[in-house]
Design a protein around this motif. Structure first.
Motif, PDB file in Angstrom:
ATOM      1  N   TYR A   1       0.861  -1.191   0.000  1.00  0.00           N
ATOM      2  CA  TYR A   1       0.000   0.000   0.000  1.00  0.00           C
ATOM      3  C   TYR A   1       0.897   1.241   0.000  1.00  0.00           C
ATOM      4  CZ  TYR A   1      -3.909   3.105   1.141  1.00  0.00           C
ATOM      5  OH  TYR A   1      -4.858   4.089   1.117  1.00  0.00           O
ATOM      6  N   ALA A   2       0.823   2.021  -1.060  1.00  0.00           N
ATOM      7  CA  ALA A   2       1.663   3.215  -1.206  1.00  0.00           C
ATOM      8  C   ALA A   2       0.784   4.449  -1.367  1.00  0.00           C
ATOM      9  CB  ALA A   2       2.585   3.078  -2.418  1.00  0.00           C
ATOM     10  N   GLY A   3       1.303   5.580  -0.932  1.00  0.00           N
ATOM     11  CA  GLY A   3       0.533   6.822  -1.047  1.00  0.00           C
ATOM     12  C   GLY A   3       1.341   8.032  -0.624  1.00  0.00           C
ATOM     13  N   THR A   4       0.645   9.148  -0.520  1.00  0.00           N
ATOM     14  CA  THR A   4       1.287  10.414  -0.150  1.00  0.00           C
ATOM     15  C   THR A   4       0.457  11.117   0.913  1.00  0.00           C
ATOM     16  OG1 THR A   4       2.181  10.670  -2.385  1.00  0.00           O
ATOM     17  CG2 THR A   4       2.128  12.633  -0.993  1.00  0.00           C
ATOM     18  N   ILE A   5       1.124  11.493   1.982  1.00  0.00           N
ATOM     19  CA  ILE A   5       0.476  12.255   3.051  1.00  0.00           C
ATOM     20  C   ILE A   5       0.905  13.710   2.936  1.00  0.00           C
ATOM     21  CG2 ILE A   5       0.440  12.666   5.542  1.00  0.00           C
ATOM     22  CD1 ILE A   5       0.522   9.740   6.002  1.00  0.00           C
ATOM     23  N   LYS A   6      -0.073  14.617   2.992  1.00  0.00           N
ATOM     24  CA  LYS A   6       0.214  16.057   2.964  1.00  0.00           C
ATOM     25  C   LYS A   6      -0.303  16.689   4.250  1.00  0.00           C
ATOM     26  CE  LYS A   6       0.078  16.493  -2.074  1.00  0.00           C
ATOM     27  NZ  LYS A   6      -0.542  17.166  -3.246  1.00  0.00           N
ATOM     28  N   ALA A   7       0.531  17.517   4.840  1.00  0.00           N
ATOM     29  CA  ALA A   7       0.151  18.196   6.086  1.00  0.00           C
ATOM     30  C   ALA A   7       0.339  19.694   5.923  1.00  0.00           C
ATOM     31  CB  ALA A   7       0.984  17.670   7.257  1.00  0.00           C
ATOM     32  N   GLY A   8      -0.364  20.452   6.746  1.00  0.00           N
ATOM     33  CA  GLY A   8      -0.276  21.907   6.667  1.00  0.00           C
ATOM     34  C   GLY A   8      -1.160  22.557   7.707  1.00  0.00           C
ATOM     35  N   VAL A   9      -1.587  23.786   7.409  1.00  0.00           N
ATOM     36  CA  VAL A   9      -2.389  24.545   8.369  1.00  0.00           C
ATOM     37  C   VAL A   9      -3.685  25.009   7.724  1.00  0.00           C
ATOM     38  CG1 VAL A   9      -0.434  25.326   9.748  1.00  0.00           C
ATOM     39  CG2 VAL A   9      -1.121  26.659   7.749  1.00  0.00           C
ATOM     40  N   ASN A  10      -4.692  25.185   8.574  1.00  0.00           N
ATOM     41  CA  ASN A  10      -5.982  25.710   8.144  1.00  0.00           C
ATOM     42  C   ASN A  10      -5.981  27.223   8.341  1.00  0.00           C
ATOM     43  OD1 ASN A  10      -8.618  26.194   7.489  1.00  0.00           O
ATOM     44  ND2 ASN A  10      -9.474  25.297   9.343  1.00  0.00           N
ATOM     45  N   LEU A  11      -6.125  27.968   7.247  1.00  0.00           N
ATOM     46  CA  LEU A  11      -6.078  29.432   7.314  1.00  0.00           C
ATOM     47  C   LEU A  11      -7.464  30.055   7.390  1.00  0.00           C
ATOM     48  CD1 LEU A  11      -3.361  29.962   4.558  1.00  0.00           C
ATOM     49  CD2 LEU A  11      -3.034  30.069   7.027  1.00  0.00           C
ATOM     50  N   GLU A  12      -8.493  29.233   7.230  1.00  0.00           N
ATOM     51  CA  GLU A  12      -9.857  29.763   7.170  1.00  0.00           C
ATOM     52  C   GLU A  12     -10.257  30.489   8.451  1.00  0.00           C
ATOM     53  OE1 GLU A  12     -14.302  28.219   5.787  1.00  0.00           O
ATOM     54  OE2 GLU A  12     -12.669  26.795   6.137  1.00  0.00           O
ATOM     55  N   ASN A  13      -9.803  29.983   9.602  1.00  0.00           N
ATOM     56  CA  ASN A  13     -10.173  30.620  10.870  1.00  0.00           C
ATOM     57  C   ASN A  13      -8.972  31.292  11.536  1.00  0.00           C
ATOM     58  OD1 ASN A  13      -8.769  28.351  11.552  1.00  0.00           O
ATOM     59  ND2 ASN A  13     -10.325  27.485  12.907  1.00  0.00           N
ATOM     60  N   ALA A  14      -7.946  31.597  10.752  1.00  0.00           N
ATOM     61  CA  ALA A  14      -6.776  32.304  11.296  1.00  0.00           C
ATOM     62  C   ALA A  14      -7.137  33.765  11.579  1.00  0.00           C
ATOM     63  CB  ALA A  14      -5.614  32.228  10.322  1.00  0.00           C
ATOM     64  N   GLU A  15      -6.464  34.358  12.550  1.00  0.00           N
ATOM     65  CA  GLU A  15      -6.722  35.739  12.940  1.00  0.00           C
ATOM     66  C   GLU A  15      -5.407  36.510  13.020  1.00  0.00           C
ATOM     67  OE1 GLU A  15      -8.673  35.389  16.685  1.00  0.00           O
ATOM     68  OE2 GLU A  15     -10.572  34.673  15.856  1.00  0.00           O
ATOM     69  N   ILE A  16      -5.490  37.825  12.822  1.00  0.00           N
ATOM     70  CA  ILE A  16      -4.309  38.674  12.869  1.00  0.00           C
ATOM     71  C   ILE A  16      -4.492  39.758  13.927  1.00  0.00           C
ATOM     72  CG2 ILE A  16      -5.208  40.157  11.024  1.00  0.00           C
ATOM     73  CD1 ILE A  16      -2.312  40.697  10.189  1.00  0.00           C
ATOM     74  N   THR A  17      -3.417  40.054  14.638  1.00  0.00           N
ATOM     75  CA  THR A  17      -3.391  41.151  15.603  1.00  0.00           C
ATOM     76  C   THR A  17      -2.147  41.986  15.335  1.00  0.00           C
ATOM     77  OG1 THR A  17      -4.485  39.765  17.266  1.00  0.00           O
ATOM     78  CG2 THR A  17      -3.418  41.772  18.050  1.00  0.00           C
ATOM     79  N   LEU A  18      -2.342  43.290  15.239  1.00  0.00           N
ATOM     80  CA  LEU A  18      -1.225  44.191  14.965  1.00  0.00           C
ATOM     81  C   LEU A  18      -1.018  45.114  16.159  1.00  0.00           C
ATOM     82  CD1 LEU A  18       0.882  45.290  12.976  1.00  0.00           C
ATOM     83  CD2 LEU A  18      -0.882  46.833  12.082  1.00  0.00           C
TER      84      LEU A  18
END
Length: 231
Positions: free
Chosen positions: A119-136
């Motif tokens: 069984y072979a495949g590819t795993i991709k990981a990362g971050v969810n930006l949809e609910n990200a917030e910014i503070t300046l």
């Protein structure tokens, strides 16, 4: 005779008057023509001026530059929804065995089947930006978002499949047996990928580097970018 001469005289006077009227009409035409040219020129000038001003106004509205700010850059970043920051290929080779059981407890002799599966495949990981917030605050930008996670686990069916099988007439291998084993391999691949935490640590480091690079491209070293992850 006298009447005939009088008629000829009258005819001559009529011709002269006709010619005089023609000459006056011809002499007055250039004035009308010149006046028409002047009026036409004024109208053309007004029309072209209006068109030029309209085009100028429209061009100004379309090409007016957007004020660049950290918030604007952040909105462009989060519009991606998800950011894949690490990709890892894997291959699992394992053996599956199955015996028929009596009352699901006692194995029945001579009913075992087995097959070796890759069984072979590819795993991709990362971050969810949809609910990200910014503070300046001052020159510090703080990005708050969820921790990295496995975004996708896609099998490579050209490399996956049964390598060897030992069938049994009393317990033949079924399609659902192979499907169940594939599902187990997929779950195992994800578990092993995140078990030591290195995959998600790499995903987090790459996400931070990518986001910092975007802000640096827009503002240079004007801002310091920090990250906070929700529990």
């Amino acid at each position: 005779m006298a009447g005939r001469k009088m008629d000829e005289k009258m005819d001559g006077i009529g011709v002269l008057e006709f010619l005089k009227a023609k000459m006056e009409k011809v002499l007055t035409r250039p004035k009308v023509f010149i006046a028409g040219l002047v009026l036409g020129g004024i109208l053309v000038s007004i029309v072209f001026t209006a068109i030029f001003n309209i085009g100028k106004d429209v061009g100004t509205k379309e090409t007016s530059p957007e004020t660049l700010s950290p918030t604007v850059v952040f909105e462009r970043i989060v519009s991606q929804n998800e950011m894949v920051t690490v990709s890892q290929n894997y291959a699992i080779v394992d053996k599956s065995t199955d015996d028929k059981k009596l009352f699901d407890l006692i194995e029945i002799p001579f009913t075992r089947n087995s097959f070796w599966y890759r069984y072979a495949g590819t795993i991709k990981a990362g971050v969810n930006l949809e609910n990200a917030e910014i503070t300046l605050k001052g020159n510090t930008i703080t990005i708050t978002m969820d921790k990295p996670y496995v975004i996708s686990n896609t099998p490579d069916m050209q490399k996956s499949g049964v390598l060897e099988e030992n069938n049994n007439v009393f317990n033949p291998i079924k399609v659902e047996d192979v499907t169940a084993f594939e599902r187990q391999c997929k779950e195992r691949s994800e578990s092993e990928a995140i078990k030591d935490g290195k995959l998600l640590e790499e995903a987090q480091a790459n996400a931070e580097a990518n986001i910092r690079a975007m802000f640096n491209s827009a503002f240079g070293d004007q801002y310091k970018v920090e990250f906070v992850y929700r529990q």
